[in-house]
Design a protein around this motif. Sequence first.
Motif, PDB file in Angstrom:
ATOM      1  N   ASP A  57       0.889  -1.143   0.000  1.00  0.00           N
ATOM      2  CA  ASP A  57       0.000   0.000   0.000  1.00  0.00           C
ATOM      3  C   ASP A  57       0.937   1.204   0.000  1.00  0.00           C
ATOM      4  O   ASP A  57       1.847   1.288   0.837  1.00  0.00           O
ATOM      5  N   HIS A  59       0.457   5.048  -0.398  1.00  0.00           N
ATOM      6  CA  HIS A  59      -0.447   6.177  -0.583  1.00  0.00           C
ATOM      7  C   HIS A  59       0.246   7.538  -0.581  1.00  0.00           C
ATOM      8  O   HIS A  59       1.211   7.738   0.158  1.00  0.00           O
ATOM      9  N   SER A  65      -8.622   7.666   0.831  1.00  0.00           N
ATOM     10  CA  SER A  65      -9.099   6.690   1.828  1.00  0.00           C
ATOM     11  C   SER A  65      -8.886   7.165   3.258  1.00  0.00           C
ATOM     12  O   SER A  65      -9.337   6.515   4.201  1.00  0.00           O
ATOM     13  N   HIS A  76      -2.245   5.951   6.729  1.00  0.00           N
ATOM     14  CA  HIS A  76      -1.379   4.768   6.845  1.00  0.00           C
ATOM     15  C   HIS A  76      -0.620   4.583   5.547  1.00  0.00           C
ATOM     16  O   HIS A  76      -1.053   5.044   4.489  1.00  0.00           O
ATOM     17  N   GLU A 108      -8.936   4.768  -4.556  1.00  0.00           N
ATOM     18  CA  GLU A 108      -8.608   3.675  -3.650  1.00  0.00           C
ATOM     19  C   GLU A 108      -8.397   2.414  -4.492  1.00  0.00           C
ATOM     20  O   GLU A 108      -9.030   2.236  -5.539  1.00  0.00           O
TER      21      GLU A 108
HETATM   22 ZN    ZN Z   1      -4.570   1.698   2.327  1.00  0.00          ZN
END
Ligand code: ZN
Length: 191
Positions: A57, A59, A65, A76, A108
């Motif tokens: 992940d 971001h 999100s 996160h 997302e």
């Molecule tokens: Zn995420």
Amino acid sequence: MRAAITDRSALLIVDVQRDFMPGGPLPVPDGDSVVKPLNDLIGRFESRGLPVILTRDWHPRDHISFKERGGPWPPHCVAGTEGAEFHKDLRIPRDSIIISKATERDKEAYSGFEGTDLDDVLRKRGVRRLFVGGVATEYCVRATVMDALSSGYEVLVVEEAIKGISPEDEERAKEEMVRKGAIIVKLDEIL
Ligand code: ZN
Ligand code: VGL
């Protein structure tokens, strides 16, 4: 059910990152438990010269999100931060393939296939069978497995190598993956 690591297999490790571990902003309870079985599998794939692929992940700081943008999650796995690093005990082979996902500010993506070249990477290497582990079972593991099945891969989800945020949602996700064609295998059933 017993399952063989064939020469057309790859190991796909989903989002085993620090922010998803206990103490992080989006913890998967007992998330660390996936590391040992995954290290075991990594060793077996590495010694056979088979691909080890890790999704992460990844971001932007203001990802859609995140709660401050109306999303469901606390911030996160912001690209380049410590929290986005892989679990420090995961024995990542030097020639692993890393797939960053959900990198766009306004989009997302739970699945490792969404908006990435994962399918191309697997095709180029002739991969047909995926052994999958990682977190969280009911989010990114589930979405990745469903897409893999839609794309025609054989998918074996390794029971000890996955972990969910909620036990009920994890159970439902397992049922869904199986209904679509995934096989759930235990570590000692893998030949
Ligand atoms: Zn995420
Ligand atoms: C995930 C929630 C938000 C996951 C990623 O890796 O399962 N879950 N972002």
